[in-house]
Scaffold this motif. Structure first.
Motif, short mmCIF file in Angstrom:
data_model
loop_
_atom_site.label_atom_id
_atom_site.label_comp_id
_atom_site.label_asym_id
_atom_site.label_seq_id
_atom_site.Cartn_x
_atom_site.Cartn_y
_atom_site.Cartn_z
N PRO A 72 20.07 9.37 -3.33
CA PRO A 72 21.21 8.43 -2.67
C PRO A 72 20.64 7.24 -1.81
O PRO A 72 19.40 7.60 -1.15
N HIS A 73 21.22 6.02 -1.57
CA HIS A 73 20.92 5.13 -0.87
C HIS A 73 20.70 5.67 0.67
O HIS A 73 21.68 6.49 1.09
N SER A 74 19.54 5.09 1.33
CA SER A 74 19.41 5.36 2.79
C SER A 74 20.48 4.25 3.51
O SER A 74 20.76 3.15 2.95
N ARG A 75 20.67 4.60 4.69
CA ARG A 75 21.62 3.55 5.63
C ARG A 75 20.33 2.90 6.23
O ARG A 75 19.64 3.50 6.76
N THR A 76 20.57 1.40 6.42
CA THR A 76 19.89 0.91 7.24
C THR A 76 20.55 0.01 8.16
O THR A 76 21.53 -0.42 8.07
N ARG A 77 19.96 -0.35 9.32
CA ARG A 77 20.55 -1.35 10.26
C ARG A 77 19.26 -2.16 10.98
O ARG A 77 18.50 -1.47 11.58
N ARG A 78 19.48 -3.55 10.65
CA ARG A 78 18.56 -4.25 11.08
C ARG A 78 18.93 -5.19 12.45
O ARG A 78 19.93 -5.63 12.36
N MET A 79 17.82 -5.13 13.38
CA MET A 79 18.16 -5.99 14.51
C MET A 79 17.25 -7.28 14.51
O MET A 79 15.93 -6.89 14.32
N ILE A 80 17.66 -8.33 14.29
CA ILE A 80 16.50 -9.49 14.23
C ILE A 80 17.04 -10.51 15.58
O ILE A 80 18.13 -10.53 15.91
N ALA A 81 15.80 -10.68 16.20
CA ALA A 81 15.80 -11.32 17.40
C ALA A 81 14.61 -12.27 17.32
O ALA A 81 13.88 -12.36 16.45
N VAL A 115 14.17 -2.38 12.24
CA VAL A 115 14.97 -1.72 11.18
C VAL A 115 15.06 -0.36 11.22
O VAL A 115 14.00 0.42 11.44
N TYR A 116 16.22 0.12 11.53
CA TYR A 116 16.19 1.58 11.35
C TYR A 116 16.72 2.02 9.74
O TYR A 116 17.67 1.29 9.34
N GLU A 127 19.28 12.97 7.54
CA GLU A 127 19.39 13.09 9.13
C GLU A 127 18.15 12.94 9.94
O GLU A 127 17.74 13.48 11.09
N SER A 128 17.34 11.77 9.40
CA SER A 128 16.04 11.63 10.15
C SER A 128 16.43 10.01 10.25
O SER A 128 16.76 9.39 9.65
N VAL A 129 15.81 9.55 11.36
CA VAL A 129 15.83 8.29 11.72
C VAL A 129 14.44 7.63 11.86
O VAL A 129 13.75 8.01 12.57
N ASP A 130 14.10 6.55 10.99
CA ASP A 130 12.69 6.05 10.95
C ASP A 130 12.91 4.73 11.61
O ASP A 130 13.77 4.07 10.99
N THR A 131 12.03 4.26 12.64
CA THR A 131 12.23 2.85 13.10
C THR A 131 10.94 2.21 12.65
O THR A 131 10.02 2.37 12.76
N TYR A 132 11.33 1.04 11.64
CA TYR A 132 10.19 0.09 11.47
C TYR A 132 10.27 -1.28 12.54
O TYR A 132 11.22 -1.73 12.36
#
Lengths: 163, 430
Positions: free
Chosen positions: A84-93, A113-114, A119-124
């Motif tokens: 299944p697709h991961s959830r992502t959330r991008r903060m652009i600044a 980008v999270y 149930e793991s959270v990886d941050t790019y």
């Protein structure tokens, strides 16, 4: 060097925010619509962030055909790392219009980008180098290079979605 | 444990059954044992001599969990030094790579030359006569050796030589090293990633032909989409294939593959304009090695596992991959591209492009492999299911690359090292 008129920051921000929303919502076909026909998408290796993909082993170095194939795969069922697709959330600044090169408008922006999956959270974390072009009244993406500040893809293990 | 088990495995050759106890993937005590019995006893890949081409060039990296320096001394000898000051412990090399005449510890300014010799101690007159600079050189692993450019270290001073240790794997290293008369080189750019999985799952995966079609169908669809002729060359029906136990836990699968090989196997997506060039390169190989060996070097793909943690996959490009467990369920992976040292800029760009279609943490295959390894690791939480099955092809006279002979070769050696009686420690003199 160039006589093209640079866009204001707000117009560029509108484009990058729209792109981030499309990617976070997995509307990848619509995202392709923001790219030029000859678009390039690259992620350099973490140890050679300034490298050239012709002589350096990158993490991703897609031409336009490869980008479209990547999208097709990601929207299909067999890209297991995103099914299944991961959830992502991008903060652009820190969006900056830094100049022009021919008809390319040069833009940089920071990203965090999270990616959430199992149930793991990886941050790019890193910055984008964009080359944008004016097509009619709109801006389009000719090149997007996601340069990671992460020293390694640990514990991420992969970049399986569009960074 | 099962009564028919020998240590961590069930190896019933008569019935054709092979099982591995999943404790091997999950148990912290097992990992502690692996560090002593496997990683402190076997030859471990440390780097390639091409990474330090000039006197004074160095790379600092972690090998087998230890910070080390791969350095070419001012005498042009490639050495591996343990990156810890012999005084009080600090890292003497704090850059990832560079060129240096000396390594100076930032803590008390002890200075070592590029051979590791101690050449400067501030206030040395405060030490007694018993203090000797020669005793305080940077330490090195007890054994360091090089086979055709591949540098290995071994922490067991009594271990067999690297040459003997590599056993049948030398033939396959030769097939890689012979791809250039001027030697092979590591390409700039390191893929540093990880997997939330036990390290041995990556060993199994790296030469597992059985998973190819189900796990990587998106890659094979991509190949078909870009115009690669798949006939007789997909992983389930290659026209030529073999799986070989190379001794000492090493194993390989070798097969005719669908993808193009930048060394000299042309496919349509490489472009008509490159065809003549590929044929010319191929003719040079024919001349150098004869048609049979030339065809093997140019057209067949190889996934080679060198025990315990080195993978050299000579497939649509050459990747060198090594990995080390941080915990039973997490490993760090480092991967590089290897190429002929004399490859043209255009050929090199094609090779790297071909590499990225399949390989690496952003490729069209490796992320799905990592996904599968992590999926297995999560599945292992079901302790009620205690064993994994590695029996495929066990009763066949000639197991195929979609069988599991190569994994059994690994597991038999691994189990032997993990279960053999420990050598008695030398009794301390009273």
């Amino acid at each position: 060097m160039s006589s093209i008129q640079l866009p204001g920051r707000q117009e560029v921000e509108d484009l990058l925010y729209e792109e981030a929303a499309l990617l976070d919502e997995w509307r990848l076909e619509e995202w392709l619509g923001l790219l030029t026909e000859d678009a390039v998408y690259e992620v350099p290796p973490t140890d050679v962030p300034e490298g050239d993909s012709r002589n350096t082993l990158f993490i991703i170095a897609d031409d336009a055909a490869r980008i479209r194939s990547r999208v097709k795969q990601l929207l299909g069922k067999a890209a297991w790392s995103e099914n299944p697709h991961s959830r992502t959330r991008r903060m652009i600044a820190n969006v900056r219009v830094v100049g022009a090169d021919g008809d390319n408008i040069l833009v940089t922006a920071n990203f965090a980008v999270y990616r959430m999956r199992y149930e793991s959270v990886d941050t790019y974390v890193g910055h984008y180098d964009y080359k944008l072009v004016r097509v009619g009244n709109d801006l389009r993406i000719r090149e997007r290079r996601a340069v990671l500040d992460n020293e390694a893809l640990r514990p991420h293990g992969k970049i399986s979605f569009i960074l | 444990m099962d009564k028919s088990a020998d240590g961590f495995i069930v190896d019933d050759r008569e019935a054709g059954l092979f099982r591995v106890n999943r404790r091997a993937f999950t148990d912290p005590e097992c990992l502690a044992d692996e560090r002593r019995r496997i990683f402190d006893k076997c030859w471990i890949y440390a780097g390639h001599e091409s990474e330090v081409p000039h006197a004074g060039d160095y790379r600092s990296r972690t090998v087998a969990g230890r910070p080390m320096i791969l350095v070419r001394g001012d005498d042009s000898v490639v050495r591996v030094l343990l990156n810890t000051c012999t005084h009080r412990g600090a890292l003497v090399c704090r850059q990832k790579s560079g060129n240096a005449k000396t390594f100076q510890c930032p803590y008390h300014a002890w200075t070592f030359n590029s051979r590791g010799q101690l050449i400067g101690v501030p206030g040395e007159d405060s030490y007694s006569d018993a203090f000797k600079r020669d005793d305080m050189a940077l330490a090195a692993p007890p054994q360091v050796d090089n086979y055709r450019g591949f540098v290995f270290v071994c922490f067991d001073p009594s271990a067999d030589s690297l040459y003997d240790y590599l056993a049948g794997a030398r033939e396959y290293l030769d097939l890689v090293a012979d791809q250039s008369e001027l030697g092979m080189k590591i390409v700039s750019g390191q893929q540093s990633y990880s997997a939330r999985a036990n390290w041995k799952l990556l060993v199994e995966n790296s030469y597992d032909g059985y998973h190819g079609m189900p796990t990587h169908q998106r890659y094979f669809s991509f190949l078909a989409d870009i115009g690669v002729d798949m006939k007789g060359r997909d992983l389930t029906t290659p026209s030529y294939q073999k799986a070989v136990d190379l001794g000492n836990g090493h194993a390989v699968v070798e097969y005719q593959s669908a993808w193009g090989r930048p060394i000299a196997h042309w496919v349509a997506p490489f472009g008509e304009h490159r065809k003549a060039h590929f044929e010319e390169v191929r003719r040079r190989f024919d001349k150098r090695f004869g048609p049979e060996r030339a065809q093997r070097i140019c057209e067949t793909s190889r996934n080679l596992g060198i025990f315990p943690n080195l993978v050299i996959n000579d497939i649509m490009a050459i990747t060198i991959r090594t990995f080390y467990p941080v915990s039973p369920d997490y490993m760090e992976v480092n991967a590089w591209a290897l190429a002929p040292a004399d490859e043209s800029a255009e050929d090199s760009a094609l090779r790297l492009d071909n590499f990225l279609t399949f390989l690496g943490p952003g490729g069209f295959a490796t992320p799905d492999d990592v996904e599968m390894l992590e999926s297995c690791q999560r599945g292992f939480a079901n302790r009620e299911v205690g064993w994994s099955d590695i029996s495929r092809g066990m009763k066949r006279e000639h197991p195929s690359i979609t069988d599991e002979l190569q994994m059994r070769a690994f597991w038999r050696r691994w189990n032997q090292l993990m279960t053999e009686p420990r050598l008695k420690r030398a009794r301390k003199a009273a």
